[in-house]
Scaffold this active site. Structure first.
Site, mmCIF file in Angstrom:
data_model
loop_
_atom_site.group_PDB
_atom_site.id
_atom_site.type_symbol
_atom_site.label_atom_id
_atom_site.label_comp_id
_atom_site.label_asym_id
_atom_site.label_seq_id
_atom_site.Cartn_x
_atom_site.Cartn_y
_atom_site.Cartn_z
ATOM 1 N N SER A 12 0.854 -1.195 0.000
ATOM 2 C CA SER A 12 0.000 0.000 0.000
ATOM 3 C C SER A 12 0.887 1.242 0.000
ATOM 4 C CB SER A 12 -0.891 0.031 1.236
ATOM 5 O OG SER A 12 -1.414 1.348 1.378
ATOM 6 N N HIS A 37 -1.246 -1.312 -4.322
ATOM 7 C CA HIS A 37 -2.514 -1.018 -3.640
ATOM 8 C C HIS A 37 -2.591 0.477 -3.339
ATOM 9 C CE1 HIS A 37 -5.970 -2.199 -1.082
ATOM 10 N NE2 HIS A 37 -5.540 -1.296 -0.224
ATOM 11 N N ASP A 39 -4.831 3.488 -1.699
ATOM 12 C CA ASP A 39 -5.884 3.747 -0.708
ATOM 13 C C ASP A 39 -6.469 5.142 -0.876
ATOM 14 O OD1 ASP A 39 -6.059 1.363 0.951
ATOM 15 O OD2 ASP A 39 -3.967 1.791 1.474
ATOM 16 N N MET A 41 -9.084 7.843 0.301
ATOM 17 C CA MET A 41 -9.876 8.184 1.503
ATOM 18 C C MET A 41 -10.440 9.589 1.367
ATOM 19 S SD MET A 41 -7.413 6.747 4.492
ATOM 20 C CE MET A 41 -6.532 5.189 4.328
ATOM 21 N N HIS A 70 -8.457 0.922 -3.764
ATOM 22 C CA HIS A 70 -9.357 0.665 -2.634
ATOM 23 C C HIS A 70 -10.037 1.972 -2.258
ATOM 24 C CE1 HIS A 70 -9.495 -0.586 1.935
ATOM 25 N NE2 HIS A 70 -10.696 -0.488 1.419
ATOM 26 N N MET A 141 -11.116 -6.398 5.690
ATOM 27 C CA MET A 141 -10.335 -5.439 6.478
ATOM 28 C C MET A 141 -9.986 -6.064 7.821
ATOM 29 S SD MET A 141 -10.034 -2.817 4.499
ATOM 30 C CE MET A 141 -9.085 -1.891 5.703
ATOM 31 N N ASP A 176 -6.429 -6.707 4.270
ATOM 32 C CA ASP A 176 -5.909 -5.339 4.327
ATOM 33 C C ASP A 176 -5.882 -4.841 5.771
ATOM 34 O OD1 ASP A 176 -5.088 -2.794 3.769
ATOM 35 O OD2 ASP A 176 -6.821 -2.256 2.527
HETATM 36 C C1 DX5 Z 1 -6.152 1.112 5.834
HETATM 37 C C2 DX5 Z 1 -5.723 0.889 4.412
HETATM 38 C C3 DX5 Z 1 -4.602 -0.071 4.293
HETATM 39 C C4 DX5 Z 1 -3.361 0.348 4.989
HETATM 40 C C5 DX5 Z 1 -2.628 -0.851 5.443
HETATM 41 O O1 DX5 Z 1 -7.269 1.911 5.881
HETATM 42 O O2 DX5 Z 1 -6.798 0.412 3.631
HETATM 43 O O3 DX5 Z 1 -4.335 -0.423 2.939
HETATM 44 O O4 DX5 Z 1 -2.538 1.160 4.250
HETATM 45 O O5 DX5 Z 1 -1.541 -0.430 6.187
HETATM 46 P P1 DX5 Z 1 -0.741 -1.387 7.158
HETATM 47 O O6 DX5 Z 1 -0.217 -2.507 6.334
HETATM 48 O O7 DX5 Z 1 0.332 -0.489 7.669
HETATM 49 O O8 DX5 Z 1 -1.699 -1.844 8.214
HETATM 50 ZN ZN ZN Z 2 -6.405 -0.520 1.552
#
Ligand code: DX5
Ligand code: ZN
Length: 225
Positions: A12, A37, A39, A41, A70, A141, A176
């Site tokens: 990610s 990946h 992310d 948000m 994602h 998740m 994830d």
């Molecule tokens: C969390 C994200 C993940 C995150 C994972 O909301 O969707 O993809 O970056 O990070 P780690 O591997 O550090 O838990």
């Molecule tokens: Zn993610």
């Protein structure tokens, strides 16, 4: 993209240097990442804000493998076309992001992408029971979404339930949150095949020391078995 259940590591870029995404993406791919990946948000569905379609389109120019996007946003549907244009290979929406996940998955495939559906830790596997024929990936998740570096929440029972529900369908199970050398073997044994990892891949490395990314990716892959 052809389907197989070999374990794939999807770093990610939430844990990358935000001022240097191009070089970071090239570094993790050179060092053995299977997918990238991304992310997204919105500071609404989750309490954090990252990037939107123009940034994701810019990342695309550097991604040679698979761009796995994602979405932690609500609503999703008004943005599907923009992420298709940005070049997402897989677009994942949360089942909790709206009342019409069936329509959302249809729209994602309709826009030419693989469709993913994500489940927060508090959401049962059964929430996707009637959309498995419309999905290419289920993302489980193992943290509450919003931030990297959180502690792993054990969802192995949910992964096992999903694996049984999926049967022979060509649907990936992605994990994830909090994936590292300790937790990766637990989720793979339960039936997962795609491991997202942010902090566990990027820790200790940089674009100047990319071999550390390679060591971290290799360690997770080895632990996963
Ligand atoms: C969390 C994200 C993940 C995150 C994972 O909301 O969707 O993809 O970056 O990070 P780690 O591997 O550090 O838990
Ligand atoms: Zn993610």
């Amino acid at each position: 993209m052809t389907f197989d259940r070999r374990v794939k590591i999807a770093p990610s870029i939430l844990s990358a240097d935000f001022a240097n995404f191009g070089a970071e993406i090239r570094a993790i791919e050179d060092q053995g990442a299977d997918w990238v990946h991304v992310d997204v948000m919105d500071n609404h569905f989750v309490p954090n804000l990252t990037f939107g379609p123009p940034a994701v389109k810019a990342f695309r120019r550097h991604v040679k493998t698979v761009m796995d996007v994602h979405l932690m946003i609500a609503p999703v549907d008004p943005f599907i076309e923009a992420y298709a244009e940005a070049g997402a290979d897989i677009l994942t929406a949360h089942v909790e992001a709206g009342p019409h996940i069936h329509r959302t998955l249809q729209a994602i495939r309709g826009a030419g992408m693989k469709a993913g559906v994500a489940l927060n830790p508090g959401t049962p596997a059964e929430a996707v029971a009637h959309v498995l024929d419309m999905a290419d990936l289920v993302c489980v998740m193992t943290v509450n979404p919003g931030f990297g570096g959180q502690k792993f929440i054990d969802m192995t029972a949910k992964v096992r339930a999903l694996r049984a529900m999926i049967g022979d369908r060509p649907v990936h199970i992605e994990i994830d949150g909090g994936v590292d050398t300790v937790t990766a073997p637990l989720v793979v044994a339960a039936g997962a095949d795609v491991l997202v990892a942010g902090s566990a891949v990027f820790k200790g490395g940089s674009v100047e020391a990319p071999e550390v990314y390679g060591q971290n990716i290799a360690a997770i892959r080895k632990a996963a078995g």
